[in-house]
Design a protein around this motif. Structure first.
Motif, PDB file in Angstrom:
ATOM      1  N   ILE A  32     -49.464 -12.412  -2.649  1.00 45.26           N
ATOM      2  CA  ILE A  32     -50.519 -13.103  -3.405  1.00 45.26           C
ATOM      3  C   ILE A  32     -51.829 -12.327  -3.340  1.00 45.26           C
ATOM      4  O   ILE A  32     -52.529 -12.153  -4.343  1.00 45.26           O
ATOM      5  CB  ILE A  32     -50.750 -14.522  -2.844  1.00 45.26           C
ATOM      6  CG1 ILE A  32     -49.485 -15.366  -2.992  1.00 45.26           C
ATOM      7  CG2 ILE A  32     -51.902 -15.216  -3.573  1.00 45.26           C
ATOM      8  CD1 ILE A  32     -49.541 -16.658  -2.208  1.00 45.26           C
ATOM      9  N   THR A  33     -52.182 -11.864  -2.143  1.00 44.92           N
ATOM     10  CA  THR A  33     -53.447 -11.144  -1.956  1.00 44.92           C
ATOM     11  C   THR A  33     -53.515  -9.895  -2.828  1.00 44.92           C
ATOM     12  O   THR A  33     -54.523  -9.655  -3.517  1.00 44.92           O
ATOM     13  CB  THR A  33     -53.617 -10.755  -0.467  1.00 44.92           C
ATOM     14  OG1 THR A  33     -53.620 -11.938   0.325  1.00 44.92           O
ATOM     15  CG2 THR A  33     -54.914 -10.001  -0.261  1.00 44.92           C
ATOM     16  N   VAL A  34     -52.459  -9.103  -2.800  1.00 44.41           N
ATOM     17  CA  VAL A  34     -52.432  -7.873  -3.597  1.00 44.41           C
ATOM     18  C   VAL A  34     -52.517  -8.195  -5.088  1.00 44.41           C
ATOM     19  O   VAL A  34     -53.292  -7.577  -5.842  1.00 44.41           O
ATOM     20  CB  VAL A  34     -51.154  -7.064  -3.297  1.00 44.41           C
ATOM     21  CG1 VAL A  34     -51.038  -5.864  -4.241  1.00 44.41           C
ATOM     22  CG2 VAL A  34     -51.151  -6.583  -1.853  1.00 44.41           C
ATOM     23  N   ALA A  35     -51.733  -9.193  -5.534  1.00 44.31           N
ATOM     24  CA  ALA A  35     -51.714  -9.558  -6.953  1.00 44.31           C
ATOM     25  C   ALA A  35     -53.076 -10.067  -7.418  1.00 44.31           C
ATOM     26  O   ALA A  35     -53.567  -9.688  -8.490  1.00 44.31           O
ATOM     27  CB  ALA A  35     -50.644 -10.622  -7.198  1.00 44.31           C
ATOM     28  N   GLN A  36     -53.715 -10.919  -6.621  1.00 43.48           N
ATOM     29  CA  GLN A  36     -55.008 -11.486  -7.016  1.00 43.48           C
ATOM     30  C   GLN A  36     -56.118 -10.446  -6.961  1.00 43.48           C
ATOM     31  O   GLN A  36     -57.040 -10.489  -7.779  1.00 43.48           O
ATOM     32  CB  GLN A  36     -55.352 -12.683  -6.136  1.00 43.48           C
ATOM     33  CG  GLN A  36     -54.491 -13.916  -6.419  1.00 43.48           C
ATOM     34  CD  GLN A  36     -54.957 -15.125  -5.641  1.00 43.48           C
ATOM     35  OE1 GLN A  36     -55.480 -15.011  -4.534  1.00 43.48           O
ATOM     36  NE2 GLN A  36     -54.749 -16.302  -6.202  1.00 43.48           N
ATOM     37  N   ALA A  37     -56.052  -9.540  -6.011  1.00 45.82           N
ATOM     38  CA  ALA A  37     -57.076  -8.492  -5.921  1.00 45.82           C
ATOM     39  C   ALA A  37     -57.018  -7.584  -7.153  1.00 45.82           C
ATOM     40  O   ALA A  37     -58.052  -7.281  -7.766  1.00 45.82           O
ATOM     41  CB  ALA A  37     -56.883  -7.675  -4.644  1.00 45.82           C
TER      42      ALA A  37
END
Length: 305
Positions: free
Chosen positions: A30-35
């Motif tokens: 999630i973190t990578v995708a949202q960043a």
């Protein structure tokens, strides 16, 4: 000094660390995708949510390590093992919750006065991803969160992440259909306030345990009253009651006997004391020092050693 470890733990729970590990993997995705999505779409709220998720990854890793450490056996160098590791993790996680909340307050106010057009399509789809992944992780940890303060801190991080993603999703739709770019700031502030409230409660609870405060549900005067009803007891004093961790509630005290009895007779008296303390107060680790007419400067119930 007589020591008793009641093996019938009334509050022992088995916590599944594998659920926490699965949540860590989901949150990294999630973190990578949202960043990446936040940079492409120009959405500050999405980048803030990514930062929030990144703080969760660190907190979840900390919780997982603490969970594993807490299961290590005691040794000569660590006579209690690492049983308090999860309390430290809960304390640190509470601090990060509050820190992230304060950051979101700042960003929310900044964005309110400087709204910017956003590629809302990407925001909507990535917020849905965040809701599904964080919601699934939170559901997996919910059962453990009811039994363990460390898992509760991890669960709160995930649950508030899900709420933050819901806020981003609502903001995305309002921006798409009404061009209300300011609504993202309002929703962010609401989430931040909620984060501060739950973070403060968790911080307070973990701090009380780390400081070895008497648990809030324990009344020392009631303990004294119940023990003094036992025949053969003259006075219970020098009392300390604390949680080593959430499963082990300890009491240590001095017990003045009314008669000069043999040790075998004291063992019978001690069994009665232990029974009362476990059945009525759920104290499962009891350390009693027997005394008879011992002269001391203080015979107070509570003594600062």
């Amino acid at each position: 000094m007589e020591h008793h470890h009641n093996h019938n733990h009334g509050h022992h729970h088995h916590v599944e660390g594998k659920n926490l590990l699965f949540s860590i993997v989901l949150n990294i995705v999630i973190t990578v995708a949202q960043a990446i999505g936040g940079v492409i779409s120009g959405s500050l709220s999405l980048l803030s949510d990514a930062l929030h998720n990144f703080s969760d990854v660190l907190s979840l890793v900390f919780s997982y390590v603490a969970h594993k450490l807490s299961r290590k056996k005691a040794s000569n160098d660590q006579t209690f093992g690492y049983k308090r590791a999860e309390l430290i993790a809960a304390f640190v996680n509470a601090l990060t919750l509050i820190s992230v909340a304060l950051f979101l307050v700042y960003e929310g106010i900044e964005r309110f006065f400087n709204p910017q057009p956003i590629k809302f399509g990407l925001v909507i789809w990535l917020s849905i991803l965040g809701i599904v992944a964080n919601g699934l992780s939170a559901v997996m940890l919910k059962n453990d969160a009811d039994k363990n303060l460390n898992m509760k801190s991890a669960y709160l991080h995930l649950f508030t992440d899900m709420l933050a993603s819901v806020a981003v999703l609502i903001g995305g739709f309002l921006m798409k259909y009404y061009q209300w770019f300011w609504v993202d700031s309002i929703l962010t502030l609401i989430i931040a306030i909620y984060l501060i409230i739950v973070g403060f409660d968790l911080l307070k609870e973990s701090t009380q345990m780390l400081m070895l405060f008497t648990p809030s549900h324990i009344d020392v005067n009631e303990i004294i009253s119940e023990v003094h009803k036992i025949p053969g007891v003259k006075k219970l004093h020098h009392i300390h009651v604390w949680y080593l961790n959430e499963e082990e509630l300890h009491l240590e005290a001095h017990l003045d006997c009314s008669e000069d009895i043999k040790m075998s007779e004291f063992n019978i008296l001690l069994d009665k004391v232990e029974h009362i303390l476990f059945e009525k107060f759920h104290i499962n680790h009891i350390n009693i020092q027997p005394e008879y007419k011992k002269e001391e400067d203080s015979k107070d119930f509570i003594v600062q050693d």
